[in-house]
Design a protein around this motif. Structure first.
Motif, PDB file in Angstrom:
ATOM      1  N   LEU A   1      37.164  54.064  51.913  1.00 13.93           N
ATOM      2  CA  LEU A   1      36.620  53.202  52.968  1.00 13.93           C
ATOM      3  C   LEU A   1      37.391  51.894  53.092  1.00 13.93           C
ATOM      4  O   LEU A   1      37.528  51.345  54.176  1.00 13.93           O
ATOM      5  CB  LEU A   1      35.142  52.904  52.710  1.00 13.93           C
ATOM      6  N   ALA A   2      37.908  51.399  51.974  1.00  9.69           N
ATOM      7  CA  ALA A   2      38.649  50.135  51.998  1.00  9.69           C
ATOM      8  C   ALA A   2      40.142  50.321  52.250  1.00  9.69           C
ATOM      9  O   ALA A   2      40.840  49.354  52.540  1.00  9.69           O
ATOM     10  CB  ALA A   2      38.441  49.405  50.678  1.00  9.69           C
ATOM     11  N   ALA A   3      40.646  51.530  52.164  1.00 13.36           N
ATOM     12  CA  ALA A   3      42.090  51.771  52.212  1.00 13.36           C
ATOM     13  C   ALA A   3      42.751  51.296  53.500  1.00 13.36           C
ATOM     14  O   ALA A   3      43.787  50.625  53.458  1.00 13.36           O
ATOM     15  CB  ALA A   3      42.378  53.256  51.991  1.00 13.36           C
ATOM     16  N   ALA A   4      42.199  51.614  54.651  1.00 14.02           N
ATOM     17  CA  ALA A   4      42.838  51.228  55.915  1.00 14.02           C
ATOM     18  C   ALA A   4      42.819  49.713  56.100  1.00 14.02           C
ATOM     19  O   ALA A   4      43.780  49.135  56.618  1.00 14.02           O
ATOM     20  CB  ALA A   4      42.154  51.924  57.095  1.00 14.02           C
ATOM     21  N   ALA A   5      41.730  49.054  55.673  1.00 18.66           N
ATOM     22  CA  ALA A   5      41.668  47.590  55.759  1.00 18.66           C
ATOM     23  C   ALA A   5      42.746  46.981  54.863  1.00 18.66           C
ATOM     24  O   ALA A   5      43.425  46.025  55.256  1.00 18.66           O
ATOM     25  CB  ALA A   5      40.285  47.092  55.367  1.00 18.66           C
ATOM     26  N   SER A   6      42.924  47.537  53.686  1.00 15.89           N
ATOM     27  CA  SER A   6      43.962  47.074  52.768  1.00 15.89           C
ATOM     28  C   SER A   6      45.345  47.262  53.386  1.00 15.89           C
ATOM     29  O   SER A   6      46.177  46.355  53.361  1.00 15.89           O
ATOM     30  CB  SER A   6      43.855  47.851  51.457  1.00 15.89           C
TER      31      SER A   6
ATOM     32  N   PRO B   1      34.162  53.651  34.236  1.00 22.76           N
ATOM     33  CA  PRO B   1      35.489  54.068  33.781  1.00 22.76           C
ATOM     34  C   PRO B   1      36.564  53.273  34.520  1.00 22.76           C
ATOM     35  O   PRO B   1      36.345  52.775  35.616  1.00 22.76           O
ATOM     36  CB  PRO B   1      35.554  55.547  34.180  1.00 22.76           C
ATOM     37  N   ALA B   2      37.688  53.146  33.882  1.00 23.08           N
ATOM     38  CA  ALA B   2      38.791  52.395  34.478  1.00 23.08           C
ATOM     39  C   ALA B   2      39.209  53.007  35.817  1.00 23.08           C
ATOM     40  O   ALA B   2      39.217  54.227  35.974  1.00 23.08           O
ATOM     41  CB  ALA B   2      39.971  52.373  33.522  1.00 23.08           C
ATOM     42  N   LEU B   3      39.525  52.143  36.767  1.00 24.28           N
ATOM     43  CA  LEU B   3      40.070  52.612  38.038  1.00 24.28           C
ATOM     44  C   LEU B   3      41.572  52.799  37.852  1.00 24.28           C
ATOM     45  O   LEU B   3      42.241  51.933  37.308  1.00 24.28           O
ATOM     46  CB  LEU B   3      39.823  51.581  39.140  1.00 24.28           C
ATOM     47  N   HIS B   4      42.062  53.918  38.305  1.00 23.50           N
ATOM     48  CA  HIS B   4      43.479  54.196  38.159  1.00 23.50           C
ATOM     49  C   HIS B   4      44.211  53.837  39.444  1.00 23.50           C
ATOM     50  O   HIS B   4      43.889  54.373  40.510  1.00 23.50           O
ATOM     51  CB  HIS B   4      43.699  55.663  37.784  1.00 23.50           C
ATOM     52  N   PRO B   5      45.184  52.936  39.370  1.00 20.28           N
ATOM     53  CA  PRO B   5      45.919  52.539  40.571  1.00 20.28           C
ATOM     54  C   PRO B   5      46.544  53.720  41.306  1.00 20.28           C
ATOM     55  O   PRO B   5      46.615  53.720  42.528  1.00 20.28           O
ATOM     56  CB  PRO B   5      46.989  51.583  40.042  1.00 20.28           C
ATOM     57  N   GLU B   6      46.972  54.737  40.560  1.00 19.94           N
ATOM     58  CA  GLU B   6      47.590  55.901  41.209  1.00 19.94           C
ATOM     59  C   GLU B   6      46.605  56.594  42.148  1.00 19.94           C
ATOM     60  O   GLU B   6      46.960  57.019  43.240  1.00 19.94           O
ATOM     61  CB  GLU B   6      48.092  56.914  40.172  1.00 19.94           C
ATOM     62  N   ALA B   7      45.362  56.680  41.714  1.00 21.40           N
ATOM     63  CA  ALA B   7      44.337  57.310  42.556  1.00 21.40           C
ATOM     64  C   ALA B   7      44.088  56.482  43.805  1.00 21.40           C
ATOM     65  O   ALA B   7      43.917  57.015  44.904  1.00 21.40           O
ATOM     66  CB  ALA B   7      43.048  57.500  41.769  1.00 21.40           C
ATOM     67  N   ALA B   8      44.060  55.161  43.650  1.00 25.43           N
ATOM     68  CA  ALA B   8      43.850  54.285  44.810  1.00 25.43           C
ATOM     69  C   ALA B   8      44.994  54.422  45.817  1.00 25.43           C
ATOM     70  O   ALA B   8      44.761  54.460  47.026  1.00 25.43           O
ATOM     71  CB  ALA B   8      43.714  52.837  44.348  1.00 25.43           C
ATOM     72  N   VAL B   9      46.209  54.529  45.318  1.00 31.02           N
ATOM     73  CA  VAL B   9      47.368  54.700  46.211  1.00 31.02           C
ATOM     74  C   VAL B   9      47.273  56.026  46.950  1.00 31.02           C
ATOM     75  O   VAL B   9      47.554  56.102  48.150  1.00 31.02           O
ATOM     76  CB  VAL B   9      48.685  54.600  45.413  1.00 31.02           C
TER      77      VAL B   9
ATOM     78  N   LEU C   1      44.730  57.472  47.957  1.00 29.04           N
ATOM     79  CA  LEU C   1      43.715  57.344  49.007  1.00 29.04           C
ATOM     80  C   LEU C   1      44.161  56.417  50.130  1.00 29.04           C
ATOM     81  O   LEU C   1      43.467  56.277  51.122  1.00 29.04           O
ATOM     82  CB  LEU C   1      42.404  56.838  48.404  1.00 29.04           C
ATOM     83  N   GLY C   2      45.325  55.764  49.962  1.00 29.23           N
ATOM     84  CA  GLY C   2      45.855  54.905  51.006  1.00 29.23           C
ATOM     85  C   GLY C   2      45.740  53.420  50.731  1.00 29.23           C
ATOM     86  O   GLY C   2      46.065  52.598  51.583  1.00 29.23           O
ATOM     87  N   MET C   3      45.267  53.024  49.554  1.00 31.03           N
ATOM     88  CA  MET C   3      45.107  51.620  49.213  1.00 31.03           C
ATOM     89  C   MET C   3      46.463  50.967  48.988  1.00 31.03           C
ATOM     90  O   MET C   3      47.357  51.558  48.389  1.00 31.03           O
ATOM     91  CB  MET C   3      44.262  51.504  47.941  1.00 31.03           C
ATOM     92  N   CYS C   4      46.624  49.762  49.495  1.00 30.46           N
ATOM     93  CA  CYS C   4      47.843  48.984  49.292  1.00 30.46           C
ATOM     94  C   CYS C   4      47.656  48.177  48.002  1.00 30.46           C
ATOM     95  O   CYS C   4      46.835  47.255  47.965  1.00 30.46           O
ATOM     96  CB  CYS C   4      48.066  48.061  50.483  1.00 30.46           C
TER      97      CYS C   4
ATOM     98  N   PHE D   1      44.998  44.886  46.276  1.00 29.55           N
ATOM     99  CA  PHE D   1      43.895  45.560  45.592  1.00 29.55           C
ATOM    100  C   PHE D   1      43.805  45.102  44.140  1.00 29.55           C
ATOM    101  O   PHE D   1      44.092  45.841  43.218  1.00 29.55           O
ATOM    102  CB  PHE D   1      44.095  47.077  45.674  1.00 29.55           C
ATOM    103  N   PRO D   2      43.394  43.838  43.921  1.00 27.76           N
ATOM    104  CA  PRO D   2      43.272  43.388  42.529  1.00 27.76           C
ATOM    105  C   PRO D   2      42.033  43.976  41.867  1.00 27.76           C
ATOM    106  O   PRO D   2      40.989  44.142  42.504  1.00 27.76           O
ATOM    107  CB  PRO D   2      43.152  41.870  42.657  1.00 27.76           C
ATOM    108  N   LEU D   3      42.165  44.302  40.605  1.00 28.26           N
ATOM    109  CA  LEU D   3      41.028  44.742  39.797  1.00 28.26           C
ATOM    110  C   LEU D   3      40.533  43.502  39.066  1.00 28.26           C
ATOM    111  O   LEU D   3      41.255  42.914  38.266  1.00 28.26           O
ATOM    112  CB  LEU D   3      41.449  45.837  38.824  1.00 28.26           C
ATOM    113  N   VAL D   4      39.309  43.089  39.357  1.00 36.92           N
ATOM    114  CA  VAL D   4      38.783  41.823  38.860  1.00 36.92           C
ATOM    115  C   VAL D   4      37.801  42.085  37.720  1.00 36.92           C
ATOM    116  O   VAL D   4      36.875  42.888  37.872  1.00 36.92           O
ATOM    117  CB  VAL D   4      38.095  41.045  40.000  1.00 36.92           C
ATOM    118  N   ALA D   5      38.004  41.394  36.624  1.00 35.73           N
ATOM    119  CA  ALA D   5      37.130  41.548  35.463  1.00 35.73           C
ATOM    120  C   ALA D   5      35.866  40.713  35.646  1.00 35.73           C
ATOM    121  O   ALA D   5      35.910  39.608  36.173  1.00 35.73           O
ATOM    122  CB  ALA D   5      37.855  41.106  34.201  1.00 35.73           C
TER     123      ALA D   5
END
Length: 141
Positions: free
Chosen positions: A58-63, A77-85, A87-90, A94-98
């Protein structure tokens, strides 16, 4: 003789920009039919239960269109940047915030509130024991 302009014409000249709540953020074409207006309305809350992939999609096109779309999670569980990419995430936006559980500075509600004031889309997974008051304040933001 000067021409008389309608209120809408005058507003277009005086305030050429749109209000933030009037603009839609894009979503992937396959997801647009799932949303009432075909995109993400700024200031709205969209709940995605049980699907990390759908939340990121849902956030990928906005990114991709230039919006910052951080993710905040506690106890997930940890988010994997490869999976986000995939799906179309830039990844550049796309910072992962603690965040830690609990209220107060550095707590999940505090971190999410700060991000809501700063970016277009916040992808967030609340902690298991989120106080109802914290949830209501975040939705109101």
């Amino acid at each position: 003789m000067p021409t008389v302009q309608s209120g809408a014409e005058m507003m277009a000249v005086v305030c050429p920009g749109a209000l933030a709540g009037d603009r839609l953020l894009p979503v992937l074409p396959c997801l647009a039919p799932l949303l009432p207006e075909g995109g993400l309305r700024r200031g709205s809350v969209v709940e995605v239960a049980g699907s990390t992939s759908l939340a990121l999609a849902l956030a990928a096109a906005a990114s991709d269109a230039g919006s910052w779309c951080p993710a905040v999670a506690v106890g997930r569980p940890a988010l994997h940047p490869e999976a986000a990419v995939e799906l179309g995430m830039c990844l550049e936006r796309f910072p992962l915030v603690a965040a830690r559980p609990g209220s107060g500075p550095g707590g999940w509600p505090w971190v999410v509130a700060a991000l809501l004031d700063a970016v277009d889309v916040v992808v967030a997974w609340p902690p298991t024991l989120l106080r109802p008051g914290d949830a209501h304040r975040l939705v109101a933001r």
